[in-house]
Design an enzyme around this catalytic site. Structure first.
Site: not given
Ligand code: KE4
Length: 437
Positions: A145, A240, A268
């Site tokens: 993801y 990523d 994060k």
């Molecule tokens: P954000 O757009 O949610 O800040 O980041 C996206 C993203 C990109 N790459 C990786 C490896 C990530 O884990 C994420 C976001 N992680 C999820 C939880 N596994 C965010 C939680 C959510 O979507 O509310």
């Protein structure tokens, strides 16, 4: 079951105005059998909901809270900054300071651009890779993801997987055709795509350790082999590190595995819980970005001074305390030993994967979990029963089997001891409810 009447009432109210009552599906507690907990406050390793339940927190805001929630030095940096104004839409020196610190902590990054989320970071990194290489296709991995950018919602992990829409409606054929899918830990799947499209692939984007189909560890030489293929075919390697950055070491997974990607995406921890993403890499590539170069990317609140103050303080503390990563490793080893002891004592099939302070317990009788296919063998009912019972025992894990749990610096030896004993109770309950019947 925990008392959650206030959260349930709040959830009913929220659903009147917000789709699904939440601003991100990952926090919807869908398929858990309970309404999402509405949080009132958090401090250190603890989080407290509006019913007054306090939990030891292993979600950690999905990763940012490595220092623990509401860290005193972070709060004072925020407090100091906010009285000088909130947003100017003009450059501030704190942006330069955090950028300089990132380039020192992550040597593969010569230049870095701040954005407002991990999604913005990965979307922008892919656009940059396409603009720089003048190629259209990207390779991503099933179950990984990278945020909700159209190019990534093809066999995506995290909430997309949890809610059964890994291929989201609304992503056009035109976009989908430029996203090629490979299999994590199966280098042949990457090789065959490069053979099929030898001159069309702009980049390969990968979670160096996956967190979004649960924690999966790159197997012997996988990342190096991906890097070699990128170099051979002129594609960019994009790490990523939104989740692994500044978590798996002060320089993220790339420092832990000693691999140098062409571009890195952050999120994060870089914001310490404030909305910050970033992407960076080699000067020669990054200088293709506007206003220096032709690849456009912009943002009203990018580099917001409050977010930068919180992010800078977080990174500065991590960078000036390298011993904290050893402390995290030791705590995680103790937790892992306790969990493994419980798994064998209770005797239900679980695969435990961990790298540093991120881990996942896969409720599967599969011998190992090294791929998306392995993840698909998990018993979701068993995980959800474990999740609910853990809440009752005062432990807050992710409301999905396809996520990572995060240990932080504020988790005390007592927290870990309590987690291990609560874990045993939860496993016994799972055994009784789902295995002994
Ligand atoms: P954000 O757009 O949610 O800040 O980041 C996206 C993203 C990109 N790459 C990786 C490896 C990530 O884990 C994420 C976001 N992680 C999820 C939880 N596994 C965010 C939680 C959510 O979507 O509310």
């Amino acid at each position: 079951m925990i008392s959650n009447s206030h959260s349930s009432r709040a959830f009913t109210e929220a659903q009147k105005y917000i789709p699904g009552g939440v601003n991100s599906p990952a926090r919807s507690f869908k398929n858990t059998g309970i309404d999402p907990l509405f949080i009132d406050s958090a401090k250190g390793s603890k989080i407290t909901d509006i019913d007054g339940n306090t939990f030891i927190d292993y979600v950690a805001s999905w990763g940012p809270a490595i220092l623990g929630h509401a860290h005193d030095e972070v709060l004072s940096a925020l407090n100091e900054t906010m009285h000088k104004g909130i947003s100017f839409g003009a450059p501030t020196e704190i942006e330069t300071r955090i950028a300089e610190l990132v380039t020192r902590m992550v040597p593969s990054v010569d230049l870095v651009r701040m954005v407002n989320s991990g999604t913005e970071a990965t979307m922008s990194a892919v656009r940059l890779a396409r603009g720089y290489t003048k190629r259209n296709k990207i390779i991503k991995f099933e179950g990984c993801y990278h945020g909700h950018g159209d190019s990534f919602l093809i066999q995506a992990g995290s909430g997309a997987l949890t809610h059964g829409n890994p291929n989201s409606p609304g992503v056009t054929e035109g976009v989908a055709q430029d996203t090629l899918l490979a299999k994590y830990n199966e280098i042949e799947s990457v090789e065959s795509l490069f053979r099929e499209y030898p001159e069309d692939i702009a980049g390969v984007i990968i979670e160096p350790v996956t967190g979004n189909m649960g924690v999966i560890v790159p197997q012997n030489g996988f990342l190096e082999a991906v890097q070699k293929l990128c170099a051979q075919y002129g594609a960019l390697l994009i790490f990523d590190e939104v989740m692994t950055g500044f978590r798996l070491s002060s320089g993220g997974a790339q420092k832990r595995f000693n691999i140098t990607p062409d571009l890195t995406c952050f999120g994060k921890i870089i914001g310490g819980g404030m909305p910050v993403g970033a992407y960076g890499g080699k000067k020669e590539i990054m200088e293709h970005l506007a206003p220096k170069g032709p690849v456009y990317q912009a943002g009203t609140l990018s580099g917001n001074p409050l977010a930068m103050a919180v992010g800078y303080t977080t990174l500065h503390l991590l960078n000036t305390h390298p011993e904290w990563y050893e402390q995290l490793e030791k705590s995680a080893e103790i937790l892992e030993a306790g969990i493994r002891e419980n798994i064998s004592a209770v005797g239900i099939p679980i695969v435990f994967n961990r790298v540093g302070s991120m881990f996942t317990q896969f409720f599967t009788d599969h011998p190992a979990v090294n791929s998306f296919t392995d993840v698909s063998t998990c018993n979701i009912d068993a995980y959800m029963h474990f999740f609910r019972t853990s809440l009752h025992e005062g432990i807050y894990y992710a409301p999905s089997q396809y996520e990572a749990a995060f240990l932080g610096l504020a988790h005390s030896p007592e927290d870990i001891e309590k987690t291990i004993s609560a874990h045993k109770v939860a496993l016994q309950s799972v055994k009784q409810e789902l295995y002994d019947k």
